[in-house]
Design a protein around this motif. Structure first.
Motif, PDB file in Angstrom:
ATOM      1  N   ASP A  75      21.534 -69.917  49.757  1.00 56.72           N
ATOM      2  CA  ASP A  75      22.870 -70.720  49.088  1.00 56.72           C
ATOM      3  C   ASP A  75      22.332 -72.088  48.498  1.00 56.72           C
ATOM      4  OD1 ASP A  75      24.697 -69.181  50.583  1.00 56.72           O
ATOM      5  OD2 ASP A  75      24.192 -70.299  52.312  1.00 56.72           O
ATOM      6  N   ILE A  76      21.075 -72.533  48.702  1.00 59.35           N
ATOM      7  CA  ILE A  76      20.619 -73.913  48.072  1.00 59.35           C
ATOM      8  C   ILE A  76      19.855 -73.462  46.912  1.00 59.35           C
ATOM      9  CG2 ILE A  76      18.941 -75.940  48.376  1.00 59.35           C
ATOM     10  CD1 ILE A  76      19.499 -75.482  51.531  1.00 59.35           C
ATOM     11  N   TYR A  77      19.294 -72.298  46.770  1.00 59.55           N
ATOM     12  CA  TYR A  77      18.317 -71.778  45.710  1.00 59.55           C
ATOM     13  C   TYR A  77      18.956 -70.515  44.935  1.00 59.55           C
ATOM     14  CZ  TYR A  77      15.264 -75.312  47.730  1.00 59.55           C
ATOM     15  OH  TYR A  77      14.604 -76.505  48.047  1.00 59.55           O
ATOM     16  N   GLY A  78      20.186 -70.638  44.815  1.00 64.81           N
ATOM     17  CA  GLY A  78      20.493 -69.578  43.881  1.00 64.81           C
ATOM     18  C   GLY A  78      20.609 -68.239  44.345  1.00 64.81           C
ATOM     19  N   GLY A  79      20.519 -67.952  46.080  1.00 70.40           N
ATOM     20  CA  GLY A  79      20.117 -66.483  46.419  1.00 70.40           C
ATOM     21  C   GLY A  79      18.781 -66.273  46.414  1.00 70.40           C
ATOM     22  N   ASP A  84      14.643 -66.541  47.281  1.00 73.70           N
ATOM     23  CA  ASP A  84      13.643 -67.164  48.565  1.00 73.70           C
ATOM     24  C   ASP A  84      13.030 -68.493  47.830  1.00 73.70           C
ATOM     25  OD1 ASP A  84      14.038 -65.000  49.903  1.00 73.70           O
ATOM     26  OD2 ASP A  84      12.321 -63.919  49.302  1.00 73.70           O
ATOM     27  N   TYR A  85      12.613 -69.496  48.740  1.00 74.76           N
ATOM     28  CA  TYR A  85      11.859 -70.611  48.287  1.00 74.76           C
ATOM     29  C   TYR A  85      10.228 -70.300  48.960  1.00 74.76           C
ATOM     30  CZ  TYR A  85      10.872 -75.327  47.452  1.00 74.76           C
ATOM     31  OH  TYR A  85      10.338 -76.610  46.993  1.00 74.76           O
ATOM     32  N   GLU A  86       9.563 -69.264  47.952  1.00 77.06           N
ATOM     33  CA  GLU A  86       8.479 -68.578  48.352  1.00 77.06           C
ATOM     34  C   GLU A  86       7.393 -69.976  48.224  1.00 77.06           C
ATOM     35  OE1 GLU A  86       7.644 -65.670  45.663  1.00 77.06           O
ATOM     36  OE2 GLU A  86       9.216 -64.549  45.965  1.00 77.06           O
ATOM     37  N   LYS A  87       7.367 -70.919  47.637  1.00 77.76           N
ATOM     38  CA  LYS A  87       6.230 -71.917  47.628  1.00 77.76           C
ATOM     39  C   LYS A  87       6.002 -72.559  49.127  1.00 77.76           C
ATOM     40  CE  LYS A  87       7.980 -74.509  43.990  1.00 77.76           C
ATOM     41  NZ  LYS A  87       7.978 -75.826  43.257  1.00 77.76           N
ATOM     42  N   ILE A  88       7.093 -72.535  50.053  1.00 80.00           N
ATOM     43  CA  ILE A  88       6.903 -72.945  51.388  1.00 80.00           C
ATOM     44  C   ILE A  88       7.321 -71.812  52.417  1.00 80.00           C
ATOM     45  CG2 ILE A  88       7.312 -75.543  50.828  1.00 80.00           C
ATOM     46  CD1 ILE A  88       9.862 -75.178  51.846  1.00 80.00           C
ATOM     47  N   GLY A  89       7.225 -70.556  51.827  1.00 79.15           N
ATOM     48  CA  GLY A  89       7.459 -69.352  52.786  1.00 79.15           C
ATOM     49  C   GLY A  89       8.848 -69.263  53.307  1.00 79.15           C
ATOM     50  N   LEU A  90       9.644 -69.726  52.788  1.00 78.22           N
ATOM     51  CA  LEU A  90      11.021 -69.547  53.237  1.00 78.22           C
ATOM     52  C   LEU A  90      11.814 -68.387  52.446  1.00 78.22           C
ATOM     53  CD1 LEU A  90      12.548 -73.090  53.660  1.00 78.22           C
ATOM     54  CD2 LEU A  90      11.520 -71.705  55.601  1.00 78.22           C
ATOM     55  N   GLU A  91      12.222 -67.488  53.451  1.00 79.00           N
ATOM     56  CA  GLU A  91      13.201 -66.169  52.799  1.00 79.00           C
ATOM     57  C   GLU A  91      14.697 -67.006  52.580  1.00 79.00           C
ATOM     58  OE1 GLU A  91      13.303 -62.866  55.172  1.00 79.00           O
ATOM     59  OE2 GLU A  91      10.964 -62.731  55.281  1.00 79.00           O
ATOM     60  N   ALA A  92      15.533 -66.156  51.639  1.00 80.20           N
ATOM     61  CA  ALA A  92      16.638 -66.622  51.386  1.00 80.20           C
ATOM     62  C   ALA A  92      17.744 -66.518  52.535  1.00 80.20           C
ATOM     63  CB  ALA A  92      17.170 -65.553  50.270  1.00 80.20           C
ATOM     64  N   THR A  93      17.330 -65.710  53.457  1.00 77.59           N
ATOM     65  CA  THR A  93      18.261 -65.542  54.629  1.00 77.59           C
ATOM     66  C   THR A  93      17.724 -66.592  55.718  1.00 77.59           C
ATOM     67  OG1 THR A  93      16.642 -63.896  55.612  1.00 77.59           O
ATOM     68  CG2 THR A  93      18.784 -63.111  54.328  1.00 77.59           C
TER      69      THR A  93
END
Length: 130
Positions: A74-78, A80-89
């Motif tokens: 929701d924050i990153y437009g659907g 993942d935030y791969e740089k820090i290992g976070l999945e979109a869910t």
């Protein structure tokens, strides 16, 4: 001593106690939180209308927390935030999506979704402390 020790025993009741167990009859309480089963049931009863703990647990199995929890996607437009290992869910903020929908009130949300979001918020908090 056996290979079993030491271990952390997490006792979840109305609140939560964390016990470090070093051996038979050797233990100490090392932490705790007031966010436990009592919080789940109390808030769940207020927010969903469930009258028993088991009813609330069953209801939560039918929910989709993404309607009330703000997710990384929701924050990153659907994405993942791969740089820090976070999945979109990944949950970024429990119940945070409610802030994005100011025109909605409690009656506009599915009780099952609220139940699941509440269950995850409390269980994730318990696990994080452990």
């Amino acid at each position: 001593k056996s290979d079993l020790f030491p271990y952390l025993l997490v006792n979840i009741g109305s609140g939560v106690s964390y016990l470090k167990v070093d051996g038979h009859n050797e233990y100490e309480r090392v932490s705790g939180t007031s966010l436990g089963g009592g919080t789940f049931w109390g808030l769940g009863r207020l927010l969903t209308g469930c009258t028993t703990f088991d009813e609330l647990l069953e209801l939560s199995t039918q929910g989709d927390n993404s309607s009330v929890d703000m997710l990384v996607g929701d924050i990153y437009g659907g994405l993942d935030y791969e740089k820090i290992g976070l999945e979109a869910t990944t949950i970024a903020s429990s119940f945070g999506k409610i802030l994005m929908n100011e025109e909605k009130s409690l009656k506009d949300y599915n009780p099952a979704d609220i139940g699941l979001a509440l269950c995850r918020m409390i269980s994730y908090n318990i696990a994080q402390i452990a």
